[in-house]
Design a protein around this motif. Sequence first.
Motif, PDB file in Angstrom:
ATOM      1  N   ARG A   1      -6.085   7.945   3.764  1.00 50.96           N
ATOM      2  CA  ARG A   1      -7.098   7.654   4.779  1.00 50.96           C
ATOM      3  C   ARG A   1      -8.402   8.251   4.277  1.00 50.96           C
ATOM      4  NH1 ARG A   1      -4.282   5.576   8.932  1.00 50.96           N
ATOM      5  NH2 ARG A   1      -2.145   6.305   9.338  1.00 50.96           N
ATOM      6  N   GLY A   2      -9.220   7.412   3.647  1.00 52.67           N
ATOM      7  CA  GLY A   2     -10.370   7.948   2.932  1.00 52.67           C
ATOM      8  C   GLY A   2      -9.855   8.702   1.720  1.00 52.67           C
ATOM      9  N   PRO A   3     -10.288   9.941   1.507  1.00 45.88           N
ATOM     10  CA  PRO A   3      -9.790  10.722   0.377  1.00 45.88           C
ATOM     11  C   PRO A   3      -8.552  11.548   0.720  1.00 45.88           C
ATOM     12  CG  PRO A   3     -11.629  11.871   1.372  1.00 45.88           C
ATOM     13  CD  PRO A   3     -11.461  10.586   2.154  1.00 45.88           C
ATOM     14  N   ARG A   4      -8.138  11.565   1.977  1.00 50.81           N
ATOM     15  CA  ARG A   4      -7.075  12.479   2.402  1.00 50.81           C
ATOM     16  C   ARG A   4      -5.732  11.761   2.514  1.00 50.81           C
ATOM     17  NH1 ARG A   4      -7.208  17.534   4.918  1.00 50.81           N
ATOM     18  NH2 ARG A   4      -5.229  18.112   5.899  1.00 50.81           N
ATOM     19  N   PRO A   5      -4.688  12.271   1.830  1.00 50.11           N
ATOM     20  CA  PRO A   5      -3.353  11.676   1.980  1.00 50.11           C
ATOM     21  C   PRO A   5      -2.709  12.103   3.291  1.00 50.11           C
ATOM     22  CG  PRO A   5      -3.254  13.562   0.497  1.00 50.11           C
ATOM     23  CD  PRO A   5      -4.694  13.394   0.865  1.00 50.11           C
ATOM     24  N   SER A   6      -1.956  11.209   3.886  1.00 56.16           N
ATOM     25  CA  SER A   6      -1.248  11.531   5.122  1.00 56.16           C
ATOM     26  C   SER A   6      -0.026  10.635   5.244  1.00 56.16           C
ATOM     27  CB  SER A   6      -2.172  11.355   6.335  1.00 56.16           C
ATOM     28  OG  SER A   6      -2.602  10.013   6.440  1.00 56.16           O
ATOM     29  N   PHE A   7       0.806  10.920   6.217  1.00 55.17           N
ATOM     30  CA  PHE A   7       2.027  10.151   6.419  1.00 55.17           C
ATOM     31  C   PHE A   7       1.940   9.409   7.747  1.00 55.17           C
ATOM     32  CE2 PHE A   7       3.287  13.570   3.566  1.00 55.17           C
ATOM     33  CZ  PHE A   7       3.952  12.867   2.576  1.00 55.17           C
ATOM     34  N   ALA A   8       2.314   8.138   7.710  1.00 54.17           N
ATOM     35  CA  ALA A   8       2.264   7.292   8.903  1.00 54.17           C
ATOM     36  C   ALA A   8       3.639   6.683   9.150  1.00 54.17           C
ATOM     37  CB  ALA A   8       1.222   6.192   8.726  1.00 54.17           C
ATOM     38  N   PRO A   9       3.991   6.414  10.416  1.00 57.42           N
ATOM     39  CA  PRO A   9       5.298   5.835  10.721  1.00 57.42           C
ATOM     40  C   PRO A   9       5.386   4.336  10.459  1.00 57.42           C
ATOM     41  CG  PRO A   9       4.081   6.241  12.727  1.00 57.42           C
ATOM     42  CD  PRO A   9       3.248   6.797  11.614  1.00 57.42           C
ATOM     43  N   VAL A  10       4.247   3.693  10.143  1.00 52.47           N
ATOM     44  CA  VAL A  10       4.256   2.258   9.856  1.00 52.47           C
ATOM     45  C   VAL A  10       3.596   2.019   8.503  1.00 52.47           C
ATOM     46  CG1 VAL A  10       4.265   1.539  12.263  1.00 52.47           C
ATOM     47  CG2 VAL A  10       2.088   1.944  11.115  1.00 52.47           C
ATOM     48  N   SER A  11       4.015   0.944   7.854  1.00 56.04           N
ATOM     49  CA  SER A  11       3.483   0.626   6.535  1.00 56.04           C
ATOM     50  C   SER A  11       2.112  -0.028   6.636  1.00 56.04           C
ATOM     51  CB  SER A  11       4.444  -0.303   5.792  1.00 56.04           C
ATOM     52  OG  SER A  11       3.982  -0.561   4.486  1.00 56.04           O
ATOM     53  N   SER A  12       1.381   0.005   5.522  1.00 55.62           N
ATOM     54  CA  SER A  12       0.082  -0.631   5.408  1.00 55.62           C
ATOM     55  C   SER A  12      -0.144  -0.939   3.938  1.00 55.62           C
ATOM     56  CB  SER A  12      -1.021   0.279   5.964  1.00 55.62           C
ATOM     57  OG  SER A  12      -1.057   1.511   5.256  1.00 55.62           O
ATOM     58  N   PRO A  13      -1.116  -1.782   3.593  1.00 55.32           N
ATOM     59  CA  PRO A  13      -1.356  -2.110   2.178  1.00 55.32           C
ATOM     60  C   PRO A  13      -1.569  -0.858   1.330  1.00 55.32           C
ATOM     61  CG  PRO A  13      -2.583  -3.600   3.599  1.00 55.32           C
ATOM     62  CD  PRO A  13      -1.991  -2.555   4.496  1.00 55.32           C
ATOM     63  N   GLY A  14      -0.827  -0.772   0.225  1.00 57.35           N
ATOM     64  CA  GLY A  14      -0.941   0.363  -0.678  1.00 57.35           C
ATOM     65  C   GLY A  14      -0.115   1.577  -0.290  1.00 57.35           C
ATOM     66  N   ALA A  15       0.598   1.507   0.837  1.00 61.44           N
ATOM     67  CA  ALA A  15       1.402   2.650   1.288  1.00 61.44           C
ATOM     68  C   ALA A  15       2.671   2.778   0.448  1.00 61.44           C
ATOM     69  CB  ALA A  15       1.765   2.490   2.754  1.00 61.44           C
ATOM     70  N   VAL A  16       3.195   4.000   0.362  1.00 60.13           N
ATOM     71  CA  VAL A  16       4.430   4.277  -0.370  1.00 60.13           C
ATOM     72  C   VAL A  16       5.495   4.700   0.631  1.00 60.13           C
ATOM     73  CG1 VAL A  16       5.530   5.647  -2.170  1.00 60.13           C
ATOM     74  CG2 VAL A  16       3.116   5.026  -2.378  1.00 60.13           C
TER      75      VAL A  16
END
Length: 445
Positions: free
Chosen positions: A212-227
């Motif tokens: 999210r911008g320059p900061r990595p974070s974890f999300a419960p749903v996928s999005s483009p480029g997510a791992v």
Amino acid sequence: MSDFAYAYAHPSTLEHSPEGNKLSLAAYAEDAPTGASCFFWGRLRDSWLAARGLTTLAKVVASRFVPQSAVLRDPIVTAGAGMLRFEAFSSCNGVYARLDLGPDALDGEFLSSGTTNVDFNEPMVNALARISRTEPVLLSVGDKEVVLERAAGKVTERKVALPERWIKGLTAVQGYLAIMEEKMALSRVQAVQLVQSIPAGTAKSDFFLVLRGPRPSFAPVSSPGAVRVGGVHRLRLLEGLLPLCEGLRVFGTADGQASAFVLAMGGGQEFMLALSAEVNRGFSGEGNQLDTLMDELPAEWIVGANNLFRGNETFNPMLFAMENDLAPATVDRLCASLSAMGLLGFDLAENHYFYRRLPFKMERILKLNPRLKNARALLEAVDDVQLVGIGTGGRTEARVRGTGVWHTVVVGGTEPPRCTCPWFTGNQGQRGPCKHILAAQMRFL
């Protein structure tokens, strides 16, 4: 007997003396060359950092993310091509870790190439944790003066075993690593932020690593480029190393079935952690190499490739195919066959394979891949695999005998294969093909 037995002549130790410290890793190799009991002898250039990596490896070995998983096992180390590679699985087999010490991390002599179990006992691990930043440490992998005796009664210390599921896990891990793509590269500051963003508690569902911008974070749903990171709490194993790394590269497979985190530690040291897609999925049950192993290669091809790779110790599969005028699919099959015996690992940072000096035993290919073995047994039986018809788009429908029931299998064409058996219903092809699909593909495609 499902395990390969190992024994140590004495426990590993970290000895303190006025001249410096000596870390002696007791070793036992199933396929050790005669008279070669010591693989490396020399100084660690950054002993404190190496000790942090080794203690993290020990933490992985002792971790257990599935309650009924097996007891911990000792890591293995491969000496070759000027490197020491320490590898281990968590007790549940869903986390794979590797510490690579390259030429810049070592000041010593490689006395022989080889792969061996190393004794990671509790006193030695505790002593590693107490190494200070300025302490010099000599490292020996194996014994410089004493040759291990294999005969009964010659070994005085405890025995451990390298489980078959470790060999199967090594096969699955390198299969995933070889097809991974780099998803993001993080700085040291971002790596620290990654630690801070790990959700509290034990994750009950998938999380996805995003920027999210320059900061990595974890999300419960996928999005483009997510791992996709199944069981994100397993990343806490890296809490002690991420603040020390110079950078972090994150890799993942296109289908989200595995991810890997590669930490550049500086000074020729690198640490990698690979995670299975879900906490309750150990790497040993993936079967992701079965499609490639489906078509048998001539035994002399596999023997020849083994001899060549054993001598070279590292190789890039694409360059090997070009230099030897081989089809990439043939090289993939050669690599899968050797990997099924535990002989190949994959280096993500260098994008090449490395060779483990474990015994070359062709029978392990089928022994460690029961679905492949059972599929071939179906083909050998009369009328256990029957053609029903060929549909549009090259789709082939077959009937394959199961346990007290016939299963319908559809293979070929552009769509993924399907089967009516419980294995396929439960996994939907995400853990490799079932034996019925394998048998139908080998018969009709």
